[in-house]
Design an enzyme around this catalytic site. Structure first.
Site, PDB file in Angstrom:
ATOM      1  N   TRP A   1       0.776  -1.048  -0.004  1.00  0.00           N
ATOM      2  CA  TRP A   1      -0.062   0.136   0.073  1.00  0.00           C
ATOM      3  C   TRP A   1       0.939   1.061  -0.156  1.00  0.00           C
ATOM      4  O   TRP A   1       1.844   1.217   0.814  1.00  0.00           O
ATOM      5  CB  TRP A   1      -0.894  -0.132   0.999  1.00  0.00           C
ATOM      6  CG  TRP A   1      -1.862   1.143   1.298  1.00  0.00           C
ATOM      7  CD1 TRP A   1      -2.700   1.616   0.329  1.00  0.00           C
ATOM      8  CD2 TRP A   1      -2.069   2.021   2.587  1.00  0.00           C
ATOM      9  NE1 TRP A   1      -3.252   2.763   0.824  1.00  0.00           N
ATOM     10  CE2 TRP A   1      -2.911   2.930   2.135  1.00  0.00           C
ATOM     11  CE3 TRP A   1      -1.727   1.926   3.726  1.00  0.00           C
ATOM     12  CZ2 TRP A   1      -3.436   3.932   2.888  1.00  0.00           C
ATOM     13  CZ3 TRP A   1      -2.099   2.885   4.940  1.00  0.00           C
ATOM     14  CH2 TRP A   1      -3.018   3.518   4.406  1.00  0.00           C
TER      15      TRP A   1
ATOM     16  N   ASP B   1      -0.988  -5.477   9.329  1.00  0.00           N
ATOM     17  CA  ASP B   1      -1.960  -4.588   8.744  1.00  0.00           C
ATOM     18  C   ASP B   1      -3.167  -5.440   8.378  1.00  0.00           C
ATOM     19  O   ASP B   1      -3.339  -5.858   7.361  1.00  0.00           O
ATOM     20  CB  ASP B   1      -1.463  -3.774   7.527  1.00  0.00           C
ATOM     21  CG  ASP B   1      -2.513  -2.592   7.325  1.00  0.00           C
ATOM     22  OD1 ASP B   1      -3.403  -2.305   7.734  1.00  0.00           O
ATOM     23  OD2 ASP B   1      -1.938  -1.956   6.176  1.00  0.00           O
TER      24      ASP B   1
ATOM     25  N   LYS C   1     -13.387  -0.314   5.621  1.00  0.00           N
ATOM     26  CA  LYS C   1     -14.102  -1.027   4.311  1.00  0.00           C
ATOM     27  C   LYS C   1     -15.156  -1.930   5.049  1.00  0.00           C
ATOM     28  O   LYS C   1     -16.365  -1.992   4.550  1.00  0.00           O
ATOM     29  CB  LYS C   1     -12.833  -1.804   3.976  1.00  0.00           C
ATOM     30  CG  LYS C   1     -11.461  -1.065   3.253  1.00  0.00           C
ATOM     31  CD  LYS C   1     -12.077  -0.264   2.105  1.00  0.00           C
ATOM     32  CE  LYS C   1     -10.790   0.400   1.394  1.00  0.00           C
ATOM     33  NZ  LYS C   1      -9.883   1.233   2.441  1.00  0.00           N
TER      34      LYS C   1
END
Length: 424
Positions: free
Chosen positions: A156, A237, A273
């Site tokens: 990311w 993560d 999300k």
């Protein structure tokens, strides 16, 4: 005459003032930063007037009509919070206690040994980004064995600046294999073994961003064994728990397995999300410690880190998450909703794959179905990406990453035909 001279002098001074101010500005040497790649995709999409245009750059869930989606469970939690007429007082530095309790329970599971033994230090954070920032600062200040962090190639985009801004050196380990459009597992293992003992490795718990390529359970077990043998520090993560497979337990397999194997993991969570709380900025950062006494010391230092960063986190989003996770009926409703979101994305992957075959593509697109989560790496070139935008009004990032959430029943055929046109 004197008045005229004074008048001219004043006019001259006024005329030169803007230039004088510019030359004396404290910020005159600040260089312009590079444009954000996602923002550039969005701007190009907005400027396009073709009705068939598709934006596959945005990393946020969209419903089957391509619209933003607020979960019904979130709406209900909002109603309950409004009816309760809570005050707007500051939260403690580490956040809303009911939220952090529910967050670690969701992440580690009710049978987690360190959770039962009160060995997990946790703080609420400003979503996943904030959790990563706290974690990087904690490692930079307190981890005695290394001031570097290994991230997967690719990772990311925000991982690297977060680490660097926290004073950590960023190194890379093999992850994505361009030839197979899958996991470079042998390269990954080799880099784990080659790194100095007690190195820090950042791992995507599920739905790897940006590739959508995850290790299998057996591969995770091998990764755990190597990390244990090398005494590395695993830092997870987990931004997509429940959103990847539709199961919160399946998506948490890796961090839970590592904890079972005795690793003292660091964990970042985001509810952007999985609950659609993008703008609420709700997350958590936690560390598994060796004892309740050690946990208390870690807690105290987390507070010292957080205090000058943002003092304390916002309350509303944390109340939403806590309300949903602590209410059995609402929790069951949310689990159904997050499963529905995941299944819509999985379904669009299958439809895209099927239509690509239908329109005559002979290219191997199996990776579209085998990858998981919001994003997919198509395995196409920057030139093909440019052709998609120029000739077919399909917008995505230059590396060939798409947000599968941007695919709908109404645009999937156009996407498939466009992909076939630029890759045949």
């Amino acid at each position: 005459m004197l008045s005229a001279v004074r008048l001219v002098s004043r006019k001259q001074l006024t005329a030169t003032q803007p230039a004088l101010v510019r030359s004396l500005s404290a910020w005159s040497n600040v260089p312009a930063g590079p444009p954000d790649p996602i923002l550039g995709v969005t701007e190009a999409f907005k400027a396009d007037t073709d009705p068939k245009k598709i934006n596959l750059g945005v990393g946020a869930y969209r419903d089957a009509n391509g619209k933003p989606y607020v979960l019904p469970s979130v709406r209900k939690a909002d109603e309950l919070i409004l009816a309760a007429k809570y005050d707007k007082e500051y939260l403690p530095i580490t956040g809303f206690g009911d939220f952090t309790k529910q967050a670690v329970l969701l992440a580690y599971g009710p049978d987690s040994k360190p959770l039962k033994e009160n060995r997990i230090a946790v703080t609420q954070s400003i979503s996943g980004t904030g959790a990563l920032r706290i974690g990087a600062a904690f490692i930079s200040r307190f981890y005695p064995h290394s001031k570097a962090i290994y991230v997967p190639t690719p990772t990311w985009g925000n991982h690297i600046p977060i680490a660097k801004d926290s004073g950590l050196e960023v190194k890379h380990y093999a992850y994505y294999d361009k030839k197979t459009v899958g996991l470079d597992f042998e390269g990954l293992k080799a880099d784990l073994k080659a790194a100095p003992p007690k190195s820090v490795f950042l791992l995507h718990a599920c739905a790897h961003n940006p590739t959508g390529v995850d290790p299998t359970k057996e591969q995770w077990k091998e990764i755990s064994d190597i990390i244990k043998e090398k005494e590395h520090l695993p830092w997870f993560d987990m931004a997509y728990q429940g959103f990847a497979s539709g199961s919160v337990d399946a998506d948490a397999f890796a961090p839970r397995y590592f904890v079972e194997q005795g690793h003292q993991i660091l964990l970042c969570q985001s509810f952007a999300k999985s609950m659609g709380l993008y703008g609420e900025r709700v997350g958590a950062f936690s560390i598994v410690t060796a004892s309740p006494e050690e946990k208390a010391k870690v807690d105290s230092q987390i507070k010292i880190l957080v205090r000058p960063m943002y003092s304390n986190p916002p309350v509303h989003g944390a109340r939403i998450v806590s309300t949903i996770l602590s209410d059995p009926k609402l929790n069951a409703q949310w689990l159904t909703e997050v499963k529905d979101m995941a299944e819509r994305i999985i379904g669009m992957r299958s439809q895209l794959f099927d239509i690509l075959k239908e329109v005559g593509s002979t290219r191997d697109w199996t990776h579209i179905k085998s990858q998981i989560g919001m994003f997919a790496f198509l395995g196409i070139t920057p030139e093909q990406v440019a052709a998609l935008a120029k000739d077919h009004h399909v917008y995505l990032t230059k590396d060939g990453r798409i947000s599968v959430a941007g695919i709908t029943p109404g645009n999937v055929r156009h996407l498939a035909e466009s992909l076939h046109a630029v890759t045949k």
